[in-house]
Design a protein around this motif. Structure first.
Motif, PDB file in Angstrom:
ATOM      1  N   PRO A  34      28.849  25.958  10.321  1.00  0.00           N
ATOM      2  CA  PRO A  34      27.894  26.050  11.427  1.00  0.00           C
ATOM      3  C   PRO A  34      28.213  27.200  12.387  1.00  0.00           C
ATOM      4  O   PRO A  34      27.306  27.857  12.898  1.00  0.00           O
ATOM      5  CB  PRO A  34      28.016  24.687  12.105  1.00  0.00           C
ATOM      6  CG  PRO A  34      28.371  23.763  10.977  1.00  0.00           C
ATOM      7  CD  PRO A  34      29.304  24.564  10.114  1.00  0.00           C
ATOM      8  N   GLN A  35      29.510  27.446  12.627  1.00  0.00           N
ATOM      9  CA  GLN A  35      29.867  28.549  13.520  1.00  0.00           C
ATOM     10  C   GLN A  35      29.468  29.899  12.923  1.00  0.00           C
ATOM     11  O   GLN A  35      28.928  30.770  13.608  1.00  0.00           O
ATOM     12  CB  GLN A  35      31.372  28.538  13.803  1.00  0.00           C
ATOM     13  CG  GLN A  35      31.826  29.617  14.777  1.00  0.00           C
ATOM     14  CD  GLN A  35      31.232  29.447  16.150  1.00  0.00           C
ATOM     15  OE1 GLN A  35      31.499  28.467  16.828  1.00  0.00           O
ATOM     16  NE2 GLN A  35      30.416  30.406  16.588  1.00  0.00           N
ATOM     17  N   GLN A  36      29.715  30.083  11.637  1.00  0.00           N
ATOM     18  CA  GLN A  36      29.323  31.335  10.978  1.00  0.00           C
ATOM     19  C   GLN A  36      27.803  31.494  10.969  1.00  0.00           C
ATOM     20  O   GLN A  36      27.282  32.588  11.171  1.00  0.00           O
ATOM     21  CB  GLN A  36      29.871  31.376   9.550  1.00  0.00           C
ATOM     22  CG  GLN A  36      31.380  31.533   9.479  1.00  0.00           C
ATOM     23  CD  GLN A  36      31.888  31.459   8.055  1.00  0.00           C
ATOM     24  OE1 GLN A  36      31.531  30.546   7.301  1.00  0.00           O
ATOM     25  NE2 GLN A  36      32.721  32.407   7.661  1.00  0.00           N
ATOM     26  N   PHE A  37      27.101  30.394  10.717  1.00  0.00           N
ATOM     27  CA  PHE A  37      25.644  30.432  10.705  1.00  0.00           C
ATOM     28  C   PHE A  37      25.116  30.825  12.077  1.00  0.00           C
ATOM     29  O   PHE A  37      24.205  31.660  12.206  1.00  0.00           O
ATOM     30  CB  PHE A  37      25.100  29.058  10.300  1.00  0.00           C
ATOM     31  CG  PHE A  37      23.665  29.060   9.866  1.00  0.00           C
ATOM     32  CD1 PHE A  37      23.322  29.257   8.541  1.00  0.00           C
ATOM     33  CD2 PHE A  37      22.641  28.855  10.786  1.00  0.00           C
ATOM     34  CE1 PHE A  37      21.996  29.250   8.136  1.00  0.00           C
ATOM     35  CE2 PHE A  37      21.322  28.850  10.399  1.00  0.00           C
ATOM     36  CZ  PHE A  37      20.990  29.040   9.066  1.00  0.00           C
ATOM     37  N   TYR A  38      25.701  30.245  13.117  1.00  0.00           N
ATOM     38  CA  TYR A  38      25.271  30.575  14.482  1.00  0.00           C
ATOM     39  C   TYR A  38      25.568  32.046  14.799  1.00  0.00           C
ATOM     40  O   TYR A  38      24.752  32.738  15.403  1.00  0.00           O
ATOM     41  CB  TYR A  38      25.974  29.662  15.479  1.00  0.00           C
ATOM     42  CG  TYR A  38      25.593  29.943  16.913  1.00  0.00           C
ATOM     43  CD1 TYR A  38      24.327  29.616  17.398  1.00  0.00           C
ATOM     44  CD2 TYR A  38      26.493  30.541  17.793  1.00  0.00           C
ATOM     45  CE1 TYR A  38      23.969  29.872  18.709  1.00  0.00           C
ATOM     46  CE2 TYR A  38      26.143  30.797  19.107  1.00  0.00           C
ATOM     47  CZ  TYR A  38      24.886  30.463  19.558  1.00  0.00           C
ATOM     48  OH  TYR A  38      24.532  30.732  20.857  1.00  0.00           O
ATOM     49  N   ASN A  39      26.738  32.516  14.376  1.00  0.00           N
ATOM     50  CA  ASN A  39      27.079  33.919  14.619  1.00  0.00           C
ATOM     51  C   ASN A  39      26.087  34.858  13.927  1.00  0.00           C
ATOM     52  O   ASN A  39      25.774  35.933  14.444  1.00  0.00           O
ATOM     53  CB  ASN A  39      28.499  34.208  14.137  1.00  0.00           C
ATOM     54  CG  ASN A  39      29.551  33.590  15.038  1.00  0.00           C
ATOM     55  OD1 ASN A  39      29.272  33.241  16.189  1.00  0.00           O
ATOM     56  ND2 ASN A  39      30.766  33.427  14.530  1.00  0.00           N
ATOM     57  N   ALA A  40      25.598  34.435  12.754  1.00  0.00           N
ATOM     58  CA  ALA A  40      24.592  35.247  12.060  1.00  0.00           C
ATOM     59  C   ALA A  40      23.297  35.296  12.857  1.00  0.00           C
ATOM     60  O   ALA A  40      22.637  36.340  12.930  1.00  0.00           O
ATOM     61  CB  ALA A  40      24.337  34.677  10.661  1.00  0.00           C
ATOM     62  N   LEU A  41      22.919  34.169  13.458  1.00  0.00           N
ATOM     63  CA  LEU A  41      21.714  34.142  14.283  1.00  0.00           C
ATOM     64  C   LEU A  41      21.875  35.029  15.512  1.00  0.00           C
ATOM     65  O   LEU A  41      20.970  35.781  15.881  1.00  0.00           O
ATOM     66  CB  LEU A  41      21.402  32.701  14.705  1.00  0.00           C
ATOM     67  CG  LEU A  41      21.055  31.711  13.591  1.00  0.00           C
ATOM     68  CD1 LEU A  41      20.984  30.296  14.157  1.00  0.00           C
ATOM     69  CD2 LEU A  41      19.744  32.077  12.929  1.00  0.00           C
ATOM     70  N   VAL A  42      23.036  34.930  16.152  1.00  0.00           N
ATOM     71  CA  VAL A  42      23.308  35.756  17.336  1.00  0.00           C
ATOM     72  C   VAL A  42      23.303  37.229  16.965  1.00  0.00           C
ATOM     73  O   VAL A  42      22.788  38.075  17.704  1.00  0.00           O
ATOM     74  CB  VAL A  42      24.658  35.352  17.961  1.00  0.00           C
ATOM     75  CG1 VAL A  42      25.061  36.332  19.064  1.00  0.00           C
ATOM     76  CG2 VAL A  42      24.586  33.936  18.522  1.00  0.00           C
ATOM     77  N   ARG A  43      23.847  37.541  15.799  1.00  0.00           N
ATOM     78  CA  ARG A  43      23.906  38.925  15.325  1.00  0.00           C
ATOM     79  C   ARG A  43      22.510  39.539  15.231  1.00  0.00           C
ATOM     80  O   ARG A  43      22.317  40.731  15.480  1.00  0.00           O
ATOM     81  CB  ARG A  43      24.588  38.931  13.947  1.00  0.00           C
ATOM     82  CG  ARG A  43      24.775  40.288  13.288  1.00  0.00           C
ATOM     83  CD  ARG A  43      25.299  40.062  11.869  1.00  0.00           C
ATOM     84  NE  ARG A  43      25.453  41.303  11.144  1.00  0.00           N
ATOM     85  CZ  ARG A  43      26.612  41.903  10.930  1.00  0.00           C
ATOM     86  NH1 ARG A  43      27.719  41.387  11.408  1.00  0.00           N
ATOM     87  NH2 ARG A  43      26.668  43.028  10.238  1.00  0.00           N
ATOM     88  N   LYS A  44      21.514  38.704  14.893  1.00  0.00           N
ATOM     89  CA  LYS A  44      20.133  39.161  14.788  1.00  0.00           C
ATOM     90  C   LYS A  44      19.356  39.044  16.102  1.00  0.00           C
ATOM     91  O   LYS A  44      18.190  39.410  16.170  1.00  0.00           O
ATOM     92  CB  LYS A  44      19.409  38.360  13.704  1.00  0.00           C
ATOM     93  CG  LYS A  44      19.750  38.807  12.295  1.00  0.00           C
ATOM     94  CD  LYS A  44      19.265  40.226  12.067  1.00  0.00           C
ATOM     95  CE  LYS A  44      19.505  40.670  10.638  1.00  0.00           C
ATOM     96  NZ  LYS A  44      19.068  42.064  10.408  1.00  0.00           N
ATOM     97  N   GLY A  45      19.998  38.511  17.139  1.00  0.00           N
ATOM     98  CA  GLY A  45      19.330  38.408  18.415  1.00  0.00           C
ATOM     99  C   GLY A  45      18.442  37.199  18.577  1.00  0.00           C
ATOM    100  O   GLY A  45      17.585  37.167  19.459  1.00  0.00           O
TER     101      GLY A  45
END
Length: 272
Positions: A109-120
């Motif tokens: 979940p943390q990696q998934f969230y970081n991917a979302l943040v990475r895309k804004g």
């Protein structure tokens, strides 16, 4: 083979199955009347950013610095800046073989969230674990559909492996384009919504042969309680003689099965 060549994601043979997660306690009031869409809510992304870039997968597929097996960057397990809720960093092991001795792992979940943040994409942190569960569920179902195709080619117990894969969000497959055109011509009969995602999976058979599969992910109208429903169109890409043969045989089998079922139904009605 119809708009969904593969079976819809289902939990019961008589009805399309919904996602295994119960969303009834937190569903929007108008969920049953809105159009089908991606299960991830992107509405919180700023209007300016949305106007500048097309909708796309939250995980970057740029070619620089990517793992060649999954075309993804290495995602951090560290909390994102301004993250208020702690997210799990454990990664779930899938049922999908990577090679003879290991299986693919899903992002935490943390990696998934970081991917979302990475895309804004400003996604509520408390929803991320549910998104990951849906993501994993859909990919497990996609693998089961691939195994059905592979069973026709190799009826023995030896299982294929997922050698590598690539997300291609925003790239419509030729088949998806065809069904969109059909929906434009006959909207009452065919789906008018494009798939919300597309993957290409390279499957390695026990004999070493590699076969490309195309997976289109569709949303379907939700259940009455608001639970999301999905449909996967999984099939071998038409890029080899063997794959073309498999597609033709599968389509022929489906036509004959429908014909036999219709004949049986007509005979039953005539008997009465």
């Amino acid at each position: 083979m119809g708009q969904a060549a593969s079976q819809s994601v289902s939990a019961a043979p008589s009805a399309p199955a919904s996602c295994p997660i119960d969303h009834s306690a937190n569903k929007p009031a108008a969920s049953s009347s809105g159009p089908a869409k991606c299960p991830i809510d992107h509405t919180s992304k700023s209007a300016a950013a949305a106007a500048q870039a097309p909708a796309q997968c939250p995980i970057s597929h740029d070619t620089d610095g990517l793992n060649p097996l999954n075309q993804m960057p290495t995602l951090s397990q560290a909390p994102a800046a301004h993250q208020a809720v702690a997210l799990p960093t454990e990664r779930e092991t899938s049922s999908i073989p990577r090679d003879e001795s290991s299986r693919w792992e899903y992002p935490s979940p943390q990696q998934f969230y970081n991917a979302l943040v990475r895309k804004g994409w400003e996604t509520p942190e408390e929803h991320v674990e549910t998104m990951v569960q849906i993501h994993n569920f859909l990919n497990e179902e996609a693998w089961q559909e691939i195994l059905k195709w592979e069973k026709r080619e190799n009826p023995r117990d030896a299982l294929p492996h997922l050698a590598r894969f690539k997300g291609r969000p925003g790239e419509l497959s030729p088949k998806a384009r065809f069904w969109l055109f059909a929906g434009w011509l006959l909207p009452a009969r065919f789906n008018t919504e494009p798939p919300f995602d597309r993957h290409d999976w390279i499957v390695r058979r026990p004999n070493g042969e590699e076969v490309r599969y195309v997976i289109d992910y569709y949303s379907a109208p939700p259940e009455p309680d608001g639970s999301p429903v999905f449909s996967l169109d999984v099939r071998p890409a038409l890029d080899s003689v063997g794959s073309i043969k498999s597609r033709i045989l599968a389509a022929t089998e489906e036509v004959w099965a429908n014909f036999r079922e219709e004949s049986k139904r007509n005979s039953s009605q005539g008997a009465h």
